[in-house]
Design a protein around this motif. Sequence first.
Motif, PDB file in Angstrom:
ATOM      1  N   ALA A 233      71.565-100.466   9.540  1.00  0.00           N
ATOM      2  CA  ALA A 233      72.534 -99.369   9.548  1.00  0.00           C
ATOM      3  C   ALA A 233      73.922 -99.832   9.961  1.00  0.00           C
ATOM      4  O   ALA A 233      74.930 -99.303   9.472  1.00  0.00           O
ATOM      5  CB  ALA A 233      72.059 -98.264  10.492  1.00  0.00           C
ATOM      6  N   VAL A 234      73.992-100.816  10.848  1.00  0.00           N
ATOM      7  CA  VAL A 234      75.287-101.285  11.365  1.00  0.00           C
ATOM      8  C   VAL A 234      75.357-102.805  11.212  1.00  0.00           C
ATOM      9  O   VAL A 234      75.336-103.546  12.199  1.00  0.00           O
ATOM     10  CB  VAL A 234      75.470-100.872  12.850  1.00  0.00           C
ATOM     11  N   PRO A 235      75.446-103.305   9.982  1.00  0.00           N
ATOM     12  CA  PRO A 235      75.536-104.752   9.798  1.00  0.00           C
ATOM     13  C   PRO A 235      76.866-105.320  10.278  1.00  0.00           C
ATOM     14  O   PRO A 235      76.957-106.498  10.615  1.00  0.00           O
ATOM     15  CB  PRO A 235      75.366-104.925   8.285  1.00  0.00           C
ATOM     16  N   THR A 236      77.897-104.474  10.287  1.00  0.00           N
ATOM     17  CA  THR A 236      79.201-104.830  10.851  1.00  0.00           C
ATOM     18  C   THR A 236      79.699-103.631  11.653  1.00  0.00           C
ATOM     19  O   THR A 236      79.250-102.499  11.448  1.00  0.00           O
ATOM     20  CB  THR A 236      80.225-105.176   9.754  1.00  0.00           C
ATOM     21  N   LEU A 237      80.653-103.868  12.543  1.00  0.00           N
ATOM     22  CA  LEU A 237      81.092-102.814  13.460  1.00  0.00           C
ATOM     23  C   LEU A 237      82.224-101.950  12.931  1.00  0.00           C
ATOM     24  O   LEU A 237      82.541-100.917  13.524  1.00  0.00           O
ATOM     25  CB  LEU A 237      81.533-103.430  14.792  1.00  0.00           C
ATOM     26  N   ASP A 238      82.851-102.337  11.834  1.00  0.00           N
ATOM     27  CA  ASP A 238      84.086-101.680  11.429  1.00  0.00           C
ATOM     28  C   ASP A 238      83.939-100.172  11.223  1.00  0.00           C
ATOM     29  O   ASP A 238      84.808 -99.394  11.640  1.00  0.00           O
ATOM     30  CB  ASP A 238      84.688-102.339  10.185  1.00  0.00           C
ATOM     31  N   HIS A 239      82.849 -99.734  10.610  1.00  0.00           N
ATOM     32  CA  HIS A 239      82.695 -98.303  10.344  1.00  0.00           C
ATOM     33  C   HIS A 239      82.013 -97.557  11.492  1.00  0.00           C
ATOM     34  O   HIS A 239      82.096 -96.319  11.553  1.00  0.00           O
ATOM     35  CB  HIS A 239      81.926 -98.082   9.029  1.00  0.00           C
ATOM     36  N   TYR A 240      81.368 -98.280  12.372  1.00  0.00           N
ATOM     37  CA  TYR A 240      80.700 -97.646  13.514  1.00  0.00           C
ATOM     38  C   TYR A 240      81.678 -97.354  14.649  1.00  0.00           C
ATOM     39  O   TYR A 240      81.565 -96.329  15.326  1.00  0.00           O
ATOM     40  CB  TYR A 240      79.585 -98.561  14.010  1.00  0.00           C
ATOM     41  N   LEU A 241      82.641 -98.243  14.860  1.00  0.00           N
ATOM     42  CA  LEU A 241      83.549 -98.109  15.996  1.00  0.00           C
ATOM     43  C   LEU A 241      84.363 -96.813  16.014  1.00  0.00           C
ATOM     44  O   LEU A 241      84.597 -96.259  17.098  1.00  0.00           O
ATOM     45  CB  LEU A 241      84.486 -99.315  16.067  1.00  0.00           C
ATOM     46  N   PRO A 242      84.829 -96.292  14.876  1.00  0.00           N
ATOM     47  CA  PRO A 242      85.569 -95.022  14.957  1.00  0.00           C
ATOM     48  C   PRO A 242      84.754 -93.891  15.582  1.00  0.00           C
ATOM     49  O   PRO A 242      85.318 -93.010  16.247  1.00  0.00           O
ATOM     50  CB  PRO A 242      85.916 -94.728  13.493  1.00  0.00           C
ATOM     51  N   MET A 243      83.439 -93.909  15.403  1.00  0.00           N
ATOM     52  CA  MET A 243      82.588 -92.908  16.060  1.00  0.00           C
ATOM     53  C   MET A 243      82.610 -93.091  17.574  1.00  0.00           C
ATOM     54  O   MET A 243      82.602 -92.121  18.344  1.00  0.00           O
ATOM     55  CB  MET A 243      81.160 -93.002  15.520  1.00  0.00           C
ATOM     56  N   ILE A 244      82.667 -94.326  18.029  1.00  0.00           N
ATOM     57  CA  ILE A 244      82.731 -94.613  19.461  1.00  0.00           C
ATOM     58  C   ILE A 244      84.014 -94.037  20.059  1.00  0.00           C
ATOM     59  O   ILE A 244      84.009 -93.505  21.176  1.00  0.00           O
ATOM     60  CB  ILE A 244      82.644 -96.135  19.697  1.00  0.00           C
ATOM     61  N   TYR A 245      85.118 -94.123  19.315  1.00  0.00           N
ATOM     62  CA  TYR A 245      86.368 -93.519  19.794  1.00  0.00           C
ATOM     63  C   TYR A 245      86.206 -92.013  19.969  1.00  0.00           C
ATOM     64  O   TYR A 245      86.685 -91.429  20.941  1.00  0.00           O
ATOM     65  CB  TYR A 245      87.511 -93.826  18.825  1.00  0.00           C
ATOM     66  N   SER A 246      85.538 -91.391  19.036  1.00  0.00           N
ATOM     67  CA  SER A 246      85.383 -89.934  19.104  1.00  0.00           C
ATOM     68  C   SER A 246      84.559 -89.521  20.320  1.00  0.00           C
ATOM     69  O   SER A 246      84.934 -88.601  21.048  1.00  0.00           O
ATOM     70  CB  SER A 246      84.738 -89.414  17.816  1.00  0.00           C
ATOM     71  N   ILE A 247      83.433 -90.198  20.566  1.00  0.00           N
ATOM     72  CA  ILE A 247      82.586 -89.776  21.685  1.00  0.00           C
ATOM     73  C   ILE A 247      83.215 -90.095  23.030  1.00  0.00           C
ATOM     74  O   ILE A 247      82.955 -89.417  24.027  1.00  0.00           O
ATOM     75  CB  ILE A 247      81.178 -90.385  21.593  1.00  0.00           C
ATOM     76  N   ALA A 248      84.077 -91.111  23.072  1.00  0.00           N
ATOM     77  CA  ALA A 248      84.757 -91.440  24.326  1.00  0.00           C
ATOM     78  C   ALA A 248      85.743 -90.359  24.744  1.00  0.00           C
ATOM     79  O   ALA A 248      86.127 -90.273  25.911  1.00  0.00           O
ATOM     80  CB  ALA A 248      85.477 -92.781  24.193  1.00  0.00           C
ATOM     81  N   LEU A 249      86.136 -89.521  23.803  1.00  0.00           N
ATOM     82  CA  LEU A 249      87.121 -88.468  24.066  1.00  0.00           C
ATOM     83  C   LEU A 249      86.462 -87.150  24.456  1.00  0.00           C
ATOM     84  O   LEU A 249      87.149 -86.156  24.679  1.00  0.00           O
ATOM     85  CB  LEU A 249      87.998 -88.267  22.833  1.00  0.00           C
ATOM     86  N   ARG A 250      85.162 -87.142  24.533  1.00  0.00           N
ATOM     87  CA  ARG A 250      84.426 -85.925  24.866  1.00  0.00           C
ATOM     88  C   ARG A 250      84.455 -85.668  26.369  1.00  0.00           C
ATOM     89  O   ARG A 250      84.131 -86.538  27.168  1.00  0.00           O
ATOM     90  CB  ARG A 250      82.978 -86.057  24.398  1.00  0.00           C
ATOM     91  N   ASP A 251      84.858 -84.483  26.755  1.00  0.00           N
ATOM     92  CA  ASP A 251      84.800 -84.077  28.150  1.00  0.00           C
ATOM     93  C   ASP A 251      83.394 -83.580  28.481  1.00  0.00           C
ATOM     94  O   ASP A 251      82.625 -83.198  27.592  1.00  0.00           O
ATOM     95  CB  ASP A 251      85.830 -82.981  28.443  1.00  0.00           C
ATOM     96  N   GLU A 252      83.091 -83.536  29.759  1.00  0.00           N
ATOM     97  CA  GLU A 252      81.759 -83.118  30.190  1.00  0.00           C
ATOM     98  C   GLU A 252      81.447 -81.707  29.706  1.00  0.00           C
ATOM     99  O   GLU A 252      82.277 -80.803  29.799  1.00  0.00           O
ATOM    100  CB  GLU A 252      81.669 -83.170  31.720  1.00  0.00           C
ATOM    101  N   ASN A 253      80.248 -81.564  29.158  1.00  0.00           N
ATOM    102  CA  ASN A 253      79.725 -80.274  28.685  1.00  0.00           C
ATOM    103  C   ASN A 253      80.418 -79.739  27.429  1.00  0.00           C
ATOM    104  O   ASN A 253      80.167 -78.601  27.022  1.00  0.00           O
ATOM    105  CB  ASN A 253      79.790 -79.206  29.786  1.00  0.00           C
TER     106      ASN A 253
END
Length: 276
Positions: A233-253
């Motif tokens: 599913a993630v042979p390279t990180l380029d398309h996965y990393l933008p999702m990581i940016y999104s979840i890092a911006l999530r506030d609690e709850n």
Amino acid sequence: MNYKKVAMNQKIRQNNEKMPVLFIGHGSPINVISDNDFTRSLVKLGQNLPKPMAILVVSAHWLTDGTYVTCMDKPKTIHDFYGFPEKMYEITYPSPGAPDCAKFLAQSENIISCSTQWGLDHASWAVLKHMYPQADIPVFEMSLDYSFNDRNPKPVQYHYDLASKLKVLREKGVLIMGSGNIVHNLGMADYNMQAKPYDWAVEFDQKVKSNLLNGNVEDLINFENMGSSALYAVPTLDHYLPMIYSIALRDENEPVTFTYEGFQNGSISMRCFQIG
């Protein structure tokens, strides 16, 4: 006092409504001229969101040594794809840039630099063309630092930590959108966009969905822990990393809402979600 920085700060406070965060699985560039369930979901999303004062797109298609943001007044439309219908190369997305926002971000975080050499690649404009067809909202783009070396030995954690520093933009009316794909394996893609998805693609996509709903950030960062399906599913990180940016911006709850779920080409998850 740095009056220039203060002026930028004042400008980007014109809209102080806290904006949601998006992750868009953008898939093939052909979606920009397609009428399908996915593109219709983008139209609906643009209609339902509060209007942002600017949009920041974290792009899977701008890979750099270091992190950059576009700081120009009029970003060009980049046709970063090959072998598609000629009419796709005639499409432009003439949105204004957001240089004040970009420069504010670059001045606030010394590991982010300004660029005037890029523009809007299809991770941005092929999505925004459906969401905001009038191209009347300022857009700027952020690159992915793809220099996996001693400075960045744990790239996913590095990007998560960097992304968390962007939260201030949400408070200033900026819509932040990660644009990539949770499952993205072009080497195993089927030319038929409606092809049945691979079992491993469905398995990994569902595990990510579960972790998103449960707030399990650790497994999303250490995605290899999600089993053998992660290797495909993630042979390279380029398309996965933008999702990581999104979840890092999530506030609690904060709630996570899936605005689209599905697959294209058998090996590409088109899952999209909204935070907030």
